[in-house]
Write an enzyme that holds these catalytic residues in place. Structure first.
Site, short mmCIF file in Angstrom:
data_model
loop_
_atom_site.label_atom_id
_atom_site.label_comp_id
_atom_site.label_asym_id
_atom_site.label_seq_id
_atom_site.Cartn_x
_atom_site.Cartn_y
_atom_site.Cartn_z
N GLY A 210 27.30 -26.18 -35.69
CA GLY A 210 28.66 -25.84 -35.28
C GLY A 210 29.58 -25.73 -36.47
CG ASN A 211 32.85 -23.56 -36.45
OD1 ASN A 211 33.95 -23.90 -36.05
ND2 ASN A 211 32.13 -22.61 -35.86
#
Ligand code: CTP
Length: 421
Positions: A210-211
């Site tokens: 993810g980020n």
């Protein structure tokens, strides 16, 4: 602080209006509550009077010597009606005036916000649909209801948004006063799509790549557009924030889901703003069982995802404004802004909002600073400030682009033609 009239119609959501009133007065607003007679069956006048510190009556014949039905409306600088029932929508659409609140509506010349709350069937009934269209066409901000639990056990569209989110709309309308020539609700009649948050690409049933995008900038963009009267579709990837009032939210997780949702909603939209941080790569094939430590370090093979912004640009009708976001850092070759200029060129968007990563900005904070690059070469610098302010600057630029493209603004029917004379 402007004088606010809080109208309350007779629905069960009237109890939530007590919270809204409390939030408004705590924020320093002077609020006069004008309930309907039916509203007083749900919440009594003493409650409204105590919370607002003002007299309360629904009765047109009370204190007639002070002509309240004219005075309250004329002095109002903002009218908010929460909840607004189907009955009140119908009366307002037809200009009926048989109690204090409907009289106030006819005498007020300030912005009017109506927050409907009713059962889905009533909201979707052709009579209500027509009344809402009439009111919106006349310049009233009729807030799109939320989807969720309704009175009783059923759920669907028709729920009143949370009081904190209604306060957010009120604050934005107040903050934009005195408004420019296009009025408070200058985006009305327009449909916009905003993506927000960060996508997650599964590695196995419990892990993902993810980020760090929090979704705040995208949510601020959606809330700002709704407060300016646009119909707003928000595609949210893994965001832990309350739904903004008046916004239609679609929840997604992966880049592929986000692409499908954004492309589906963008058909016919007037603007699409890609504020989401979309993964460029995903693990090729996620494991269908949890990866076990005992099996050793896995090798993760990545494959590219589709570029949503490029797909939007490829499918874009002439009038649609496509806005990209880019968080950049400089490198030994060029600075962050130059990277942004190259990206605008490469992606072919109409506008690119570029910000420099670092210095406590961009991820997870309330502040942001950016430069908006336009395809015509103009650049607008937005100094460090709340994400909400950046959102309003972006919408101002989008609106001006629509006008330059010949959009006939509902408040100024001559606006589109002026370009052609
Ligand atoms: N974007 C997109 N689809 C992707 C990746 C990004 O639509 N698969 C959009 C983002 O929402 C953003 C814009 O493209 O509006 C720029 O994102 P960014 O990650 O900066 O672009 P990249 O093309 O991935 O550029 P870089 O070479 O810097 O990674």
């Amino acid at each position: 602080m402007p004088r606010i009239v809080l109208g309350v119609a007779g629905g069960i959501a009237a109890y939530k209006a007590c919270d809204l009133l409390r939030l408004l007065t705590e924020a320093g607003h002077h609020v006069r509550v004008v309930p309907t007679a039916a509203a007083l069956q749900f919440v009594g006048a003493p409650t409204w009077a105590a919370l607002s510190g003002q007299p309360v009556t629904a009765d047109l014949m009370a204190d007639v010597h002070e002509v309240p039905h004219v005075r309250i409306g004329q002095q109002a600088e903002l009218v908010v009606i929460a909840p607004t029932t189907a009955n009140l929508l119908a009366k307002a659409a037809h200009g009926l005036a048989d109690d204090l609140l409907t009289n106030v509506l006819l005498t007020a010349r300030c912005p009017v916000i109506m927050v409907p709350a009713m059962h889905t069937e009533m909201w979707e009934h052709p009579a209500t649909v027509q009344n809402v269209a009439t009111l919106r066409g006349r310049g009233v901000l009729v807030v799109e209801p939320a989807v969720g639990r309704l009175t009783g056990a059923d759920s669907g569209k028709g729920r009143m948004p949370e009081p904190s989110q209604i306060l957010e709309i009120v604050e934005q309308v107040v903050a934009r006063r005195p408004v420019d020539t296009w009025g408070s609700f200058d985006l009305r009649g327009r449909h916009v799509v905003v993506s927000a948050g960060g996508t997650r690409e599964p590695l196995d049933p419990v892990r993902f790549l993810g980020n760090r995008s929090s979704g705040r900038q995208g949510y601020a963009l959606a809330a700002a557009a709704a407060a300016r009267g646009a119909v707003v579709d928000l595609v949210a990837a893994n965001v832990d924030l309350p739904d903004p009032a008046g916004v239609i939210v679609t929840v997604v997780e992966t880049a592929a889901q986000l692409k499908d949702a954004v492309l589906a909603r963008s058909v016919g939209a007037d603007a699409v703003v890609m504020a989401a941080a979309v993964a460029d790569f995903r693990p090729s094939g996620s494991a269908d069982h949890k990866l076990k430590k005992g099996d050793g370090a896995p090798t993760v093979v990545l494959e590219p995802t589709d570029d949503v912004l490029s797909a939007l640009v490829a499918a874009k009708p002439d009038h649609q404004v496509v806005v990209g976001f880019a968080a950049e850092t400089g490198d030994s070759r060029v600075g962050w802004l130059e990277h942004g200029r190259e990206k605008l060129e490469r992606k072919g968007a109409d506008l690119l909002v570029v910000n420099e990563v670092g210095d406590g900005l961009a991820f997870g904070t309330d502040d942001n600073a950016a430069v908006v690059l336009s395809r015509d070469g103009s650049e607008t610098e937005i100094p460090r400030g709340p994400k909400r302010e950046l959102a309003h600057v972006v919408w101002g630029i989008v609106r001006d682009q629509w006008l330059a493209d010949g959009w006939v603004h509902p408040a100024h029917p001559e606006s589109g033609q002026a370009e052609h004379h």
